[in-house]
Design a protein around this motif. Structure first.
Motif, PDB file in Angstrom:
ATOM      1  N   UNK A   1       0.040 -39.559  34.515  1.00  0.00           N
ATOM      2  CA  UNK A   1      -0.696 -38.407  33.963  1.00  0.00           C
ATOM      3  C   UNK A   1       0.138 -37.541  33.017  1.00  0.00           C
ATOM      4  N   UNK A   2       1.335 -38.007  32.692  1.00  0.00           N
ATOM      5  CA  UNK A   2       2.184 -37.336  31.701  1.00  0.00           C
ATOM      6  C   UNK A   2       2.282 -38.207  30.450  1.00  0.00           C
ATOM      7  N   UNK A   3       2.442 -39.529  30.672  1.00  0.00           N
ATOM      8  CA  UNK A   3       2.542 -40.468  29.549  1.00  0.00           C
ATOM      9  C   UNK A   3       1.224 -41.217  29.345  1.00  0.00           C
ATOM     10  N   UNK A   4       0.493 -41.436  30.436  1.00  0.00           N
ATOM     11  CA  UNK A   4      -0.822 -42.109  30.333  1.00  0.00           C
ATOM     12  C   UNK A   4      -1.713 -41.526  31.440  1.00  0.00           C
ATOM     13  N   UNK A   5      -3.037 -41.633  31.272  1.00  0.00           N
ATOM     14  CA  UNK A   5      -3.936 -41.116  32.313  1.00  0.00           C
ATOM     15  C   UNK A   5      -4.172 -42.146  33.420  1.00  0.00           C
TER      16      UNK A   5
ATOM     17  N   UNK B   1      13.174 -41.351  32.298  1.00  0.00           N
ATOM     18  CA  UNK B   1      11.900 -41.403  33.002  1.00  0.00           C
ATOM     19  C   UNK B   1      12.182 -41.290  34.498  1.00  0.00           C
ATOM     20  N   UNK B   2      11.561 -40.312  35.141  1.00  0.00           N
ATOM     21  CA  UNK B   2      11.726 -40.143  36.591  1.00  0.00           C
ATOM     22  C   UNK B   2      10.326 -40.085  37.199  1.00  0.00           C
ATOM     23  N   UNK B   3       9.982 -41.116  37.957  1.00  0.00           N
ATOM     24  CA  UNK B   3       8.625 -41.229  38.480  1.00  0.00           C
ATOM     25  C   UNK B   3       8.643 -41.522  39.974  1.00  0.00           C
ATOM     26  N   UNK B   4       7.700 -40.937  40.695  1.00  0.00           N
ATOM     27  CA  UNK B   4       7.580 -41.184  42.132  1.00  0.00           C
ATOM     28  C   UNK B   4       6.499 -42.227  42.375  1.00  0.00           C
ATOM     29  N   UNK B   5       6.794 -43.184  43.246  1.00  0.00           N
ATOM     30  CA  UNK B   5       5.784 -44.181  43.597  1.00  0.00           C
ATOM     31  C   UNK B   5       6.422 -45.439  44.135  1.00  0.00           C
ATOM     32  N   UNK B   6       5.620 -46.484  44.231  1.00  0.00           N
ATOM     33  CA  UNK B   6       6.116 -47.762  44.717  1.00  0.00           C
ATOM     34  C   UNK B   6       6.865 -48.467  43.580  1.00  0.00           C
ATOM     35  N   UNK B   7       8.066 -48.956  43.881  1.00  0.00           N
ATOM     36  CA  UNK B   7       8.986 -49.429  42.846  1.00  0.00           C
ATOM     37  C   UNK B   7       8.368 -50.494  41.941  1.00  0.00           C
ATOM     38  N   UNK B   8       7.819 -51.551  42.550  1.00  0.00           N
ATOM     39  CA  UNK B   8       7.273 -52.655  41.746  1.00  0.00           C
ATOM     40  C   UNK B   8       6.138 -52.174  40.859  1.00  0.00           C
ATOM     41  N   UNK B   9       5.284 -51.359  41.430  1.00  0.00           N
ATOM     42  CA  UNK B   9       4.104 -50.880  40.698  1.00  0.00           C
ATOM     43  C   UNK B   9       4.517 -49.995  39.520  1.00  0.00           C
ATOM     44  N   UNK B  10       5.465 -49.091  39.754  1.00  0.00           N
ATOM     45  CA  UNK B  10       5.862 -48.186  38.676  1.00  0.00           C
ATOM     46  C   UNK B  10       6.502 -48.976  37.527  1.00  0.00           C
ATOM     47  N   UNK B  11       7.353 -49.953  37.863  1.00  0.00           N
ATOM     48  CA  UNK B  11       7.974 -50.750  36.797  1.00  0.00           C
ATOM     49  C   UNK B  11       6.948 -51.602  36.062  1.00  0.00           C
ATOM     50  N   UNK B  12       5.914 -52.081  36.772  1.00  0.00           N
ATOM     51  CA  UNK B  12       4.891 -52.882  36.082  1.00  0.00           C
ATOM     52  C   UNK B  12       4.124 -52.011  35.087  1.00  0.00           C
ATOM     53  N   UNK B  13       3.908 -50.748  35.428  1.00  0.00           N
ATOM     54  CA  UNK B  13       3.211 -49.855  34.504  1.00  0.00           C
ATOM     55  C   UNK B  13       4.075 -49.567  33.274  1.00  0.00           C
ATOM     56  N   UNK B  14       5.367 -49.361  33.492  1.00  0.00           N
ATOM     57  CA  UNK B  14       6.286 -49.143  32.361  1.00  0.00           C
ATOM     58  C   UNK B  14       6.227 -50.334  31.411  1.00  0.00           C
TER      59      UNK B  14
ATOM     60  N   UNK C   1      -6.796 -46.521  34.736  1.00  0.00           N
ATOM     61  CA  UNK C   1      -6.533 -47.774  35.459  1.00  0.00           C
ATOM     62  C   UNK C   1      -6.918 -47.696  36.934  1.00  0.00           C
ATOM     63  N   UNK C   2      -7.310 -46.494  37.409  1.00  0.00           N
ATOM     64  CA  UNK C   2      -7.449 -46.266  38.856  1.00  0.00           C
ATOM     65  C   UNK C   2      -8.424 -47.237  39.525  1.00  0.00           C
ATOM     66  N   UNK C   3      -9.603 -47.441  38.921  1.00  0.00           N
ATOM     67  CA  UNK C   3     -10.608 -48.277  39.583  1.00  0.00           C
ATOM     68  C   UNK C   3     -10.115 -49.700  39.789  1.00  0.00           C
ATOM     69  N   UNK C   4      -9.460 -50.257  38.772  1.00  0.00           N
ATOM     70  CA  UNK C   4      -8.925 -51.620  38.896  1.00  0.00           C
ATOM     71  C   UNK C   4      -7.704 -51.656  39.806  1.00  0.00           C
ATOM     72  N   UNK C   5      -6.825 -50.688  39.577  1.00  0.00           N
ATOM     73  CA  UNK C   5      -5.557 -50.663  40.309  1.00  0.00           C
ATOM     74  C   UNK C   5      -5.785 -50.506  41.811  1.00  0.00           C
TER      75      UNK C   5
ATOM     76  N   UNK D   1      -3.404 -54.675  30.036  1.00  0.00           N
ATOM     77  CA  UNK D   1      -2.946 -53.768  28.979  1.00  0.00           C
ATOM     78  C   UNK D   1      -3.174 -52.303  29.343  1.00  0.00           C
ATOM     79  N   UNK D   2      -2.205 -51.478  28.988  1.00  0.00           N
ATOM     80  CA  UNK D   2      -2.310 -50.031  29.228  1.00  0.00           C
ATOM     81  C   UNK D   2      -1.960 -49.293  27.944  1.00  0.00           C
ATOM     82  N   UNK D   3      -2.563 -48.142  27.767  1.00  0.00           N
ATOM     83  CA  UNK D   3      -2.303 -47.319  26.579  1.00  0.00           C
ATOM     84  C   UNK D   3      -1.756 -45.961  26.987  1.00  0.00           C
TER      85      UNK D   3
END
Ligand SMILES: [Mg+2]
Length: 206
Positions: A11-15, A101-114, A19-23, A82-84
């Protein structure tokens, strides 16, 4: 003048809503199945688009069973479509300063979003604060970044969307903050700067 920007991701770099419904498809089904209180379930699902799972689970009274099953699901989840980034992010991209970049969350998921956002090269370093792996918080990481790179608090600007997360931890350390608040949700928040876009950041840095 600022030498470095520290950015949040969700919600800082992308909304997250994009992706919420799919994710969260499976997780939302699990919550619907296991949480008897339908109103709480709806609220919890909404909260998951803006706050870490563990915090939401605690607040909405997830049973140990639901909490654990959700964690198992999210631990191994990646997002591979794809993400925008927000269009506003392009302005930040051009700002000449070291970026972290400092983000809180599950490691694999956060890196996949990056990866799907194609933003890895924008940053000097990327840190995932994963509550399943460590009790460290964002404030601990901010301090680590200062120690590792010889920054003082005045060198830094922390940019994020959440007054209860990166903004709070930056305030505690005396670091200037920039709250990205496109929907004008936090008019009373304790911040140094607040805006609906990132146009002012270059001026703050220089
Ligand atoms: Mg965020």
């Amino acid at each position: 003048m600022k030498r470095a920007l520290i950015l949040d991701l969700d919600n800082t770099i992308y909304p997250v809503s994009s992706i919420a419904d799919k994710l969260f498809l499976e997780l939302f089904e699990l919550i619907d199945e296991k949480l008897a209180d339908k109103q709480a379930a709806a609220k919890a699902k909404h909260e998951l688009t803006r706050r870490p799972y563990q915090h939401v689970a605690d607040e909405y009274g997830f049973s140990d069973d639901l909490r654990g099953k959700g964690i198992e699901l999210l631990k191994n989840l990646t997002f591979n479509e794809p993400m925008q980034p927000f269009k506003e992010y392009n302005v930040l991209r051009k700002v000449k300063a070291d970026k972290y970049l400092v983000t809180t969350g599950f490691t694999k998921l956060q890196y996949s979003k990056v990866k799907m956002l194609g933003i890895a090269d924008d940053f000097k370093n990327i840190y995932v604060v994963d509550p399943e792996l460590s009790s460290k918080n964002k404030g601990d990481v901010f301090q680590q970044i200062m120690i590792d790179n010889g920054y003082i608090v005045e060198d830094l600007l922390v940019i994020g969307d959440d007054p209860q997360s990166e903004i709070k931890f930056a305030n505690e350390l005396g670091i200037d903050t920039f709250l990205f608040d496109p929907a004008n949700k936090h008019s009373g928040a304790d911040v140094t700067y607040r805006a609906a876009d990132y146009r002012d950041v270059a001026g703050i840095v220089n």
